[in-house]
Design a protein around this motif. Structure first.
Motif, PDB file in Angstrom:
ATOM      1  N   VAL A   5      -3.575   3.330  67.654  1.00  0.00           N
ATOM      2  CA  VAL A   5      -3.640   2.607  69.140  1.00  0.00           C
ATOM      3  C   VAL A   5      -4.547   3.367  70.005  1.00  0.00           C
ATOM      4  O   VAL A   5      -4.069   4.543  70.383  1.00  0.00           O
ATOM      5  N   THR A   6      -5.494   2.621  70.521  1.00  0.00           N
ATOM      6  CA  THR A   6      -6.298   3.289  71.443  1.00  0.00           C
ATOM      7  C   THR A   6      -5.849   2.438  72.966  1.00  0.00           C
ATOM      8  O   THR A   6      -6.015   1.235  72.984  1.00  0.00           O
ATOM      9  N   VAL A   7      -5.536   3.241  73.857  1.00  0.00           N
ATOM     10  CA  VAL A   7      -5.177   2.584  75.212  1.00  0.00           C
ATOM     11  C   VAL A   7      -6.195   2.720  76.101  1.00  0.00           C
ATOM     12  O   VAL A   7      -6.789   3.816  76.299  1.00  0.00           O
ATOM     13  N   TRP A   8      -6.983   1.779  76.644  1.00  0.00           N
ATOM     14  CA  TRP A   8      -8.089   1.902  77.535  1.00  0.00           C
ATOM     15  C   TRP A   8      -8.000   1.248  78.703  1.00  0.00           C
ATOM     16  O   TRP A   8      -6.922   0.117  79.094  1.00  0.00           O
ATOM     17  N   ASN A   9      -8.354   2.207  79.770  1.00  0.00           N
ATOM     18  CA  ASN A   9      -8.092   1.862  81.074  1.00  0.00           C
ATOM     19  C   ASN A   9      -9.174   2.411  82.081  1.00  0.00           C
ATOM     20  O   ASN A   9      -9.618   3.100  81.809  1.00  0.00           O
ATOM     21  N   GLU A  10      -9.306   1.563  83.012  1.00  0.00           N
ATOM     22  CA  GLU A  10     -10.667   1.785  84.101  1.00  0.00           C
ATOM     23  C   GLU A  10     -10.153   3.539  84.755  1.00  0.00           C
ATOM     24  O   GLU A  10     -11.060   3.970  84.765  1.00  0.00           O
ATOM     25  N   TYR A  11      -8.991   3.512  84.823  1.00  0.00           N
ATOM     26  CA  TYR A  11      -8.613   4.811  85.780  1.00  0.00           C
ATOM     27  C   TYR A  11      -9.243   4.952  86.848  1.00  0.00           C
ATOM     28  O   TYR A  11      -9.775   6.038  87.337  1.00  0.00           O
ATOM     29  N   ARG A  12      -9.403   3.886  87.750  1.00  0.00           N
ATOM     30  CA  ARG A  12      -9.759   3.763  89.303  1.00  0.00           C
ATOM     31  C   ARG A  12      -8.764   3.800  90.197  1.00  0.00           C
ATOM     32  O   ARG A  12      -8.861   4.638  91.189  1.00  0.00           O
ATOM     33  N   HIS A  13      -7.992   2.809  90.098  1.00  0.00           N
ATOM     34  CA  HIS A  13      -6.706   2.777  91.041  1.00  0.00           C
ATOM     35  C   HIS A  13      -6.086   4.114  91.142  1.00  0.00           C
ATOM     36  O   HIS A  13      -5.599   4.499  92.335  1.00  0.00           O
ATOM     37  N   GLU A  14      -5.699   4.674  90.185  1.00  0.00           N
ATOM     38  CA  GLU A  14      -5.060   5.869  90.188  1.00  0.00           C
ATOM     39  C   GLU A  14      -5.521   7.056  90.733  1.00  0.00           C
ATOM     40  O   GLU A  14      -4.986   7.878  91.267  1.00  0.00           O
ATOM     41  N   ARG A  15      -6.910   6.966  91.000  1.00  0.00           N
ATOM     42  CA  ARG A  15      -7.684   8.093  91.582  1.00  0.00           C
ATOM     43  C   ARG A  15      -8.046   7.634  93.145  1.00  0.00           C
ATOM     44  O   ARG A  15      -8.177   8.805  94.047  1.00  0.00           O
ATOM     45  N   VAL A  20      -0.716   4.382  94.091  1.00  0.00           N
ATOM     46  CA  VAL A  20      -0.751   4.257  92.794  1.00  0.00           C
ATOM     47  C   VAL A  20      -0.958   5.373  91.835  1.00  0.00           C
ATOM     48  O   VAL A  20      -0.124   5.593  90.566  1.00  0.00           O
ATOM     49  N   GLY A  21      -1.596   6.253  92.323  1.00  0.00           N
ATOM     50  CA  GLY A  21      -1.551   7.806  91.813  1.00  0.00           C
ATOM     51  C   GLY A  21      -0.142   8.345  91.613  1.00  0.00           C
ATOM     52  O   GLY A  21       0.064   8.727  90.815  1.00  0.00           O
ATOM     53  N   ALA A  22       0.690   8.308  92.640  1.00  0.00           N
ATOM     54  CA  ALA A  22       1.984   8.611  92.607  1.00  0.00           C
ATOM     55  C   ALA A  22       2.838   8.066  91.706  1.00  0.00           C
ATOM     56  O   ALA A  22       3.829   8.622  90.933  1.00  0.00           O
ATOM     57  N   LEU A  23       2.656   6.490  91.639  1.00  0.00           N
ATOM     58  CA  LEU A  23       3.464   5.769  90.629  1.00  0.00           C
ATOM     59  C   LEU A  23       3.153   6.125  89.284  1.00  0.00           C
ATOM     60  O   LEU A  23       3.942   6.256  88.311  1.00  0.00           O
ATOM     61  N   TYR A  24       1.792   6.190  89.062  1.00  0.00           N
ATOM     62  CA  TYR A  24       1.322   6.608  87.626  1.00  0.00           C
ATOM     63  C   TYR A  24       0.486   7.945  87.752  1.00  0.00           C
ATOM     64  O   TYR A  24      -0.663   7.824  87.666  1.00  0.00           O
ATOM     65  N   PRO A  25       1.189   9.096  87.776  1.00  0.00           N
ATOM     66  CA  PRO A  25       0.382  10.405  87.763  1.00  0.00           C
ATOM     67  C   PRO A  25      -0.650  10.540  86.590  1.00  0.00           C
ATOM     68  O   PRO A  25      -1.380  11.433  86.998  1.00  0.00           O
ATOM     69  N   ASN A  26      -0.203  10.190  85.252  1.00  0.00           N
ATOM     70  CA  ASN A  26      -0.801  10.232  84.207  1.00  0.00           C
ATOM     71  C   ASN A  26      -1.665   9.092  83.843  1.00  0.00           C
ATOM     72  O   ASN A  26      -2.193   8.972  82.675  1.00  0.00           O
TER      73      ASN A  26
END
Length: 242
Positions: A5-15, A20-26
């Motif tokens: 399985v490959t999990v794709w995510n923009e990874y913009r909100h978290e940064r 959002v970064g605190a909620l999903y630190p990884n």
């Protein structure tokens, strides 16, 4: 054989959003990959800002199921990547589209519609009712899943009628939504699953995790030769001719 399985995510909100970064630190992708790994899947991650968005030919060839979460930057996903992902789905790769991924280029390309809907952010209760209790995606799930707070998505959801409708959501404000839609496109299976707004801890909910893991198992490719296409020689004599 282990499902890859490959999990794709923009990874913009978290940064860009400290909450959002605190909620999903990884990263959202990290949270999803973690519980899928615990469920026995071989997982890897890919993000928007990597070369080729992390979805190189080698990565796609080595992916049985692709999980897609996008929101802020649908337009930044390159058309060539979308084309390659679509071809892999038609060839048998599974695709799980989560929450705001309904507006992703790849989901629109596979649905052929606007995939638009109503929405509202008001910290509403969501109740996801199981409407296909015999389906493998809901194995281990009760009559419904209740989320204390989520973003509302409401009808009309501009997608083709699902091949199988797995969940229907009710929201505290009164709207309903087809929140678990299963499709087959070519040789590939697609599951759209609605919950997962970035400001809520939805992906830590055990039932949500169970559904996504079940969906990954359901969507994995069938291990068989792909159908042949094009001109075909007859299997039997036609009209008595050799």
């Amino acid at each position: 054989m282990t499902t890859k399985v490959t999990v794709w995510n923009e990874y913009r909100h978290e940064r860009n959003d400290p909450a959002v970064g605190a909620l999903y630190p990884n990263g959202i992708y990290g949270a999803i990959a973690s519980f899928l790994s615990e469920a026995g899947f071989e997982t890897r991650t890919a993000t928007l800002d990597e070369p080729e968005h992390g979805l190189t030919d080698d990565v796609l060839r080595g992916t049985d199921v692709l999980v897609w979460w996008g929101h802020l930057a649908h337009g930044e996903v390159g058309d060539e990547t979308v084309r390659k992902v679509k071809e892999r789905v038609l060839d048998g790769m599974g695709l799980i589209v989560l929450h705001s991924g309904h507006h992703s280029k790849i989901f629109k390309a596979l649905m052929g519609t606007s995939c638009d809907l109503l929405w509202r952010e008001a910290d509403e209760k969501e109740r996801l009712w199981v409407v296909s209790p015999g389906h493998p995606i809901v194995e281990g799930i009760g009559a419904y899943i209740e989320l204390e707070k989520e973003e509302m998505y409401g009808e009309h959801f501009d997608v083709p009628a699902p091949d199988e409708l797995i969940f229907t959501s009710w929201f505290e404000g009164g709207e309903v939504f087809r929140s678990g839609c299963a499709y087959v496109r070519g040789n590939g299976k697609i599951f759209y699953f609605r919950p997962g707004h970035e400001t809520y801890p939805t992906y830590y909910h055990k039932d949500i995790q169970r559904v996504i893991a079940n969906a990954a198992a359901w969507a994995r490719p069938v291990r068989r030769s792909r159908p042949a296409y094009g001109n075909a020689k007859p299997l039997e004599r036609i009209g008595g001719k050799a």
